[in-house]
Design a protein around this motif. Sequence first.
Motif: not given
Length: 237
Positions: A107-128
Amino acid sequence: VFLVGIAQAGNGFSAAGSVSGKISYKGTPPPPEHFTVSKNPEFCGAERGFFHITGKNGVLRGAAILIEGVSGGKPMQGAEAKMTAKDCVFLPFTGVVEKRGKGKKNAPDIEIVNEDLVIHNPHPFEMRGMSRRTLWNVGLPEKGDKLNKKLRVKKGRVVKIQCDQHDFMHAWLRVATNAYWTMAAKDGSYKIDGIPAGKYNLVAWHPILGEQSHEVSIEANGTVDLALEFSSRKRRG
């Protein structure tokens, strides 16, 4: 551009060919959708314009070009995709990830970094098609928080990432199953080389405009010149 593989690297195949051209946008891009910001407006702003289509002087940005049906040839690089949440936007907006086979280890790897002063919630979906499947859902509460996870895509060709804290934050990934892909440059140009001789399906994909397919015949040491064009009236996919 996501740093996943080196789509244009040489591979040493003397009988390999290439395809190149320019991808353009016909007409005037529609105005961006506007979202009223309900969470963290003091940081993100009261309203955000969401630019689905970036086209200037006839150039379309954010498009991926892939060659399907290639067996063999150069190996995939398997490098990690990188994304940043900055100023309440996921950057980059589009990219490509490589699925190297079945199973978690491929499976592919991904790195996500938060550079903001607020909370972020990355939520990936597999689209079909019209349906989607959650891959994971992880919060990044503070600036500097980072996650490294796999995108365990099964059969889908597209992954959509949205922030559950800010519904206007979206990013899109096209899934490649070989090393023969590239993202169009800022001027709309593209090139994929090292392609073994044969007939293949070339796909041009944009997350909002959809995708279009073209049959290409690659000859040994040959070059195919293929111009590609999208418009809002010719949405495909």
